[in-house]
Motif scaffolding. Sequence first.
Motif, short mmCIF file in Angstrom:
data_model
loop_
_atom_site.label_atom_id
_atom_site.label_comp_id
_atom_site.label_asym_id
_atom_site.label_seq_id
_atom_site.Cartn_x
_atom_site.Cartn_y
_atom_site.Cartn_z
N UNK A 109 0.83 -1.20 0.00
CA UNK A 109 0.00 0.00 0.00
C UNK A 109 0.86 1.26 0.00
N UNK A 110 2.18 1.07 0.12
CA UNK A 110 3.11 2.21 0.16
C UNK A 110 3.92 2.35 -1.12
N UNK A 111 4.09 1.25 -1.84
CA UNK A 111 4.99 1.29 -2.99
C UNK A 111 4.56 0.28 -4.06
N UNK A 112 5.25 0.32 -5.18
CA UNK A 112 4.97 -0.62 -6.28
C UNK A 112 5.49 -2.01 -5.92
N UNK A 113 4.75 -3.03 -6.34
CA UNK A 113 5.17 -4.41 -6.07
C UNK A 113 5.13 -5.24 -7.35
N UNK A 114 5.82 -6.36 -7.27
CA UNK A 114 5.80 -7.35 -8.34
C UNK A 114 4.84 -8.45 -7.89
N UNK A 115 3.84 -8.74 -8.72
CA UNK A 115 2.88 -9.80 -8.40
C UNK A 115 3.23 -11.01 -9.27
N UNK A 116 3.73 -12.05 -8.64
CA UNK A 116 4.10 -13.28 -9.37
C UNK A 116 2.95 -14.27 -9.25
N UNK A 117 2.50 -14.80 -10.38
CA UNK A 117 1.36 -15.72 -10.39
C UNK A 117 1.76 -17.08 -10.94
N UNK A 118 1.39 -18.11 -10.20
CA UNK A 118 1.60 -19.49 -10.66
C UNK A 118 0.24 -20.12 -10.92
N UNK A 119 0.00 -20.54 -12.15
CA UNK A 119 -1.23 -21.27 -12.50
C UNK A 119 -0.94 -22.76 -12.40
N UNK A 120 -1.76 -23.45 -11.65
CA UNK A 120 -1.54 -24.87 -11.38
C UNK A 120 -1.18 -25.64 -12.66
N UNK A 121 -0.07 -26.33 -12.62
CA UNK A 121 0.31 -27.23 -13.70
C UNK A 121 0.94 -26.56 -14.92
N UNK A 122 1.05 -25.22 -14.92
CA UNK A 122 1.66 -24.53 -16.06
C UNK A 122 3.07 -24.10 -15.71
N UNK A 123 4.05 -24.65 -16.41
CA UNK A 123 5.45 -24.36 -16.07
C UNK A 123 6.13 -23.44 -17.08
N UNK A 124 5.51 -23.23 -18.25
CA UNK A 124 6.14 -22.37 -19.25
C UNK A 124 5.11 -21.46 -19.91
N UNK A 125 5.57 -20.26 -20.26
CA UNK A 125 4.72 -19.29 -20.95
C UNK A 125 5.48 -18.69 -22.13
N UNK A 126 4.74 -18.14 -23.08
CA UNK A 126 5.40 -17.42 -24.17
C UNK A 126 5.65 -15.99 -23.71
N UNK A 127 6.80 -15.45 -24.07
CA UNK A 127 7.15 -14.09 -23.64
C UNK A 127 6.64 -13.03 -24.62
N UNK A 128 6.46 -13.40 -25.89
CA UNK A 128 6.12 -12.38 -26.87
C UNK A 128 7.29 -11.42 -27.05
#
Length: 291
Positions: free
Chosen positions: A203-222
């Motif tokens: 609530x004081x500063x910017x944060x990084x929100x890291x999300x893990x979707x069950x069973x997904x280990x790789x994503x495309x970066x674009x």
Amino acid sequence: MAESEATPVVPSSELLEWPKKDKRRFLHAVYRVGDLDRTIKFYTEGFGMKLLRKRDIPEEKYSNAFLGFGPEESQFVVELTYNYGVDKYDIGTGFGHFAIATPDVYKFVENARAKGGNVSREPGPVKGGSSIIAFVKDPDGYAFEIIQRASTPEPLCQVMLRVGDLDRSINFYEKALGMKMLRKIDRPEQKYTLAMMGYADEYETTVLELTYNYGVTEYTKGNAYAQVAISTEDVYKSGEVVNHVTQELGGKITRQAGPVPGIGTKIVALLDPDGWKTVLVDNEDFLKELK
């Protein structure tokens, strides 16, 4: 006589503690857009941001614009990049969203809609909770979560990225970049877990929100989202820490610590275990750049 094996260098405990002692903050997020003037117009009129500075580098065939809700010296901003002649990018499946905190989500969204924003989730409470949120996409398709907060010192408050192993990522950002794990939320009914990482309360500063979707280990970066930049008091020491942590957890340094030719600002660039890029920037050099 057999050659002796090289003994791995064990870093001092003082060095490994450095990221936690270093004075760090999120400086900006860098990403590419297809029409710089169009995006500037939407962010200033639709989101209420200010155009802080703009530069054109014709010899390199690109332009930049920095926008935010306050001065770069103290607030997190976006750095938009337009590459001459490129009007479209692939955002990929890994990048999630940015977030903006505002006292009135309903009013904010109506204004963004009137200025051409694509409202992908209407304002309202989150499922099973009382927080009021909405989602709006900009002209290039980047998603912004709009979060209701009575007041905030940092309106541009989140960058959400998806990762393949949440515990590994938490470990990496704590050890390599000195962030704190502020909170972790598991939503088994929606099959995801997220962790808020940062240098102070969210609530004081910017944060990084890291999300893990069950069973997904790789994503495309674009090729649309590029990186976040974070300040440091010593890029060389910070680089040493990152180099050690990448050997343990993965990731790599893509640009060794040192000054950027032509600018002189000292940086070190790295990838996390999922390939997300962070640039650590010498704070003193950064402030000189702004002047």
